[in-house]
Enzyme design. Structure first.
Site, PDB file in Angstrom:
ATOM      1  N   CYS A  24       0.844  -1.183   0.000  1.00 12.71           N
ATOM      2  CA  CYS A  24       0.000   0.000   0.000  1.00 12.71           C
ATOM      3  C   CYS A  24       0.881   1.234   0.000  1.00 12.71           C
ATOM      4  CB  CYS A  24      -0.874   0.055   1.252  1.00 12.71           C
ATOM      5  SG  CYS A  24      -1.947  -1.384   1.415  1.00 12.71           S
ATOM      6  N   GLY A  27      -0.455   0.411  -5.041  1.00 10.40           N
ATOM      7  CA  GLY A  27      -1.724  -0.275  -4.834  1.00 10.40           C
ATOM      8  C   GLY A  27      -2.816   0.331  -5.687  1.00 10.40           C
ATOM      9  N   ASN A  67       0.534   0.839   5.862  1.00  8.43           N
ATOM     10  CA  ASN A  67       1.263   0.056   4.857  1.00  8.43           C
ATOM     11  C   ASN A  67       2.084  -0.989   5.608  1.00  8.43           C
ATOM     12  OD1 ASN A  67       4.171   0.740   2.750  1.00  8.43           O
ATOM     13  ND2 ASN A  67       2.718  -0.945   2.659  1.00  8.43           N
ATOM     14  N   GLY A  68       1.874  -2.249   5.259  1.00  5.68           N
ATOM     15  CA  GLY A  68       2.598  -3.342   5.920  1.00  5.68           C
ATOM     16  C   GLY A  68       1.624  -4.419   6.344  1.00  5.68           C
ATOM     17  N   TYR A 109      11.967  -4.143  -6.749  1.00 10.84           N
ATOM     18  CA  TYR A 109      10.766  -4.063  -7.574  1.00 10.84           C
ATOM     19  C   TYR A 109       9.797  -2.951  -7.193  1.00 10.84           C
ATOM     20  CZ  TYR A 109       6.126  -5.138  -9.350  1.00 10.84           C
ATOM     21  OH  TYR A 109       4.905  -5.035  -9.937  1.00 10.84           O
TER      22      TYR A 109
END
Ligand code: AMP
Length: 465
Positions: A2, A28, A102-103, A246
């Site tokens: 995210c 996302g 996020n995570g 990435y």
């Protein structure tokens, strides 16, 4: 994965947050949401899909105020549906609180079971909601105290942006877990403070990067300025190396390093470690481009865009359904016959996960006339799933978990296949003194935070989609 964003102290907070989320869209694409604070009142808008689909001028006009936080989501824990779209917004006796995460928490299932037994009613099936329930139950009177109490209980990966109101005051809080798995940076836009997953959003809004939020740091931004606090647990950096490989955008600095340069170096190292005689180096766009440039520079083999990516389909891997993803590879990439016909081609991609993308690419290139196809992956074999927020499939679907490089080469039907060594990757990312300060569990299986039941459930859920 995210993306999170927040701005405090700007007349057009929602508009700026909208732009910031745009720049984080690569993190996302399943849902987008924004909460803005105006005179202590929090207003929320969330929708499935891209930022540009979720918001328009009218929607943004209904989100007044000088503080706003935003979120773009793709699901790693919790299903892909509107009720899990963030930021979440909750009211409690002392005020309101909105949270964007996020995570992945690795002990969310255990905590949820415990909280439900004590009477908590969950509105979503996201791990993030656990944090809010823990805060609501905490005895501490102020938001920071409640947050600290919650953080004492949760384990795993979390970069959080929180917006809390108390009367007419609004406070923005940025948190990074003690391992600092996921990125979070602080910047300024004139007098306003900005928080974001990545620096590329500051470039878009013409803000200035101040610094990273440190692993285990909690920054509290209020009218009077910013204060910084420490997480109750001891911090040791374990930043996600896959952000460099990435995930992050190449124009961002993550963990203080240029993503583009690290990828280019990975490509250069790969050319040193696994050279091959060939006529042309082509990337798998977009994420393989900087590494292919590095491979070409180091080997002296010319770089060409031998595969063209359609920008009208999303990042197919991110689509939660297998059926869409398989179809997606052909939708997304097509070969340029005039570049590859009759040539010995080196194809550079950043990672090979299930191997389905590579196999299709090799076939497409041969059908377009390539004489030889040499696949070069600018990261080591992905052997283990991530439980800290990257959407990797279960171990059984990771081709490198159970197959040798030779076997994978046979499967993807390339003439030769080579991966970058772990040492080569770490040197490209961190320079000398390899590996310290990074999590590379997806390549090694060495998980810095012990996995709990939630991790098992994430695996199960992924096995089903
Ligand atoms: P696969 O077909 O499963 O081997 O997927 C490999 C492709 O997916 C590569 O081109 C990668 O750039 C991309 N990729 C790898 N990991 C992820 C991820 N977590 N999310 C989205 N795409 C990814």
């Amino acid at each position: 994965m995210c993306g999170v964003f927040g701005i405090h102290g700007h007349d057009e907070a929602a508009n700026i947050a909208y732009l910031g989320m745009h720049a984080l869209q690569h993190r996302g694409q399943e849902s987008a949401g924004l909460v803005a604070a105006d005179d202590g009142k929090l207003r929320r808008h969330v929708a499935m899909g891209l930022v540009s689909d979720a918001f328009n001028r009218d929607v943004l006009a209904k989100l007044p105020g000088s503080t706003a936080i935003g979120h773009v989501r793709y699901s790693t824990a919790g299903s892909s549906e509107l009720r899990n779209a963030q930021p979440f917004l909750f009211e409690y006796a002392g005020g309101s609180i909105a949270i964007a995460h996020n995570g992945n928490l690795v002990n969310a299932t255990e905590l949820r079971t415990e909280l439900e037994a004590q009477g908590s009613l969950f509105q979503t099936n996201s791990d993030t909601e656990v944090i809010v329930h823990l805060m609501a139950k905490a005895r501490e009177p102020d938001v920071l105290g409640k947050l600290m109490a919650a953080l004492r209980r949760v384990r795993g990966a979390y970069s959080l942006v929180i917006l809390a109101t108390h009367g007419a005051t609004s406070t923005m809080i940025g948190v990074r877990d003690p391992n600092g798995f996921r990125p979070l940076v602080i910047g300024r836009l004139k007098d306003a403070y900005v928080l974001s997953s990545e620096t590329c959003s500051f470039d878009l809004i013409e803000g200035d990067l101040l610094r990273e939020v440190e692993p285990g740091e909690i920054v509290v931004i209020e009218k009077g300025g910013m204060t910084t606090h420490r997480h109750p647990e001891v911090s040791t950096s374990n930043f996600c190396v896959f952000e460099h490989v990435y995930f992050a955008r190449p124009d961002s600095l993550v963990n203080g390093k240029s993503v583009y340069r690290a990828r280019e170096k990975m490509g250069m190292r790969l050319a040193q470690e696994s050279p091959v005689e060939a006529d042309v180096v082509i990337p798998v766009p977009d994420s393989g481009v900087p590494a292919a440039i590095g491979y070409s520079k180091e080997s002296g083999i010319p770089f060409e865009m031998g595969l063209i990516r359609s920008h009208y389909v999303g990042r197919t891997f991110i689509e939660p359904q297998d059926s869409i993803r398989h179809f997606g590879v052909r939708l997304k990439l097509s070969p340029v016959r005039s570049i590859v016909d009759g040539k010995r081609v080196v194809v550079v991609d950043d990672s090979l996960v299930r191997g389905t993308t590579s196999r299709k690419i090799v076939k497409m290139l041969r059908a377009a006339g390539a004489k030889e196809v040499h696949l070069r992956i600018s990261a080591p074999p992905t052997t283990h799933p991530c439980f800290y927020g990257i959407d990797t499939p279960t171990r059984s679907e990771l081709v490198a978990a159970s197959h040798s490089v030779d076997e994978i080469n046979t499967y993807v039907t390339s003439d030769t296949l080579a991966y970058l060594s772990h040492e080569g990757m770490m040197q490209a990312v961190a320079g000398e003194g390899t590996g310290k300060g990074y999590c590379s569990a997806c390549f090694t299986g060495k998980y810095p935070v012990a996995l709990g039941q939630s991790a098992d459930l994430v695996t199960l859920r992924r096995a089903r989609v």
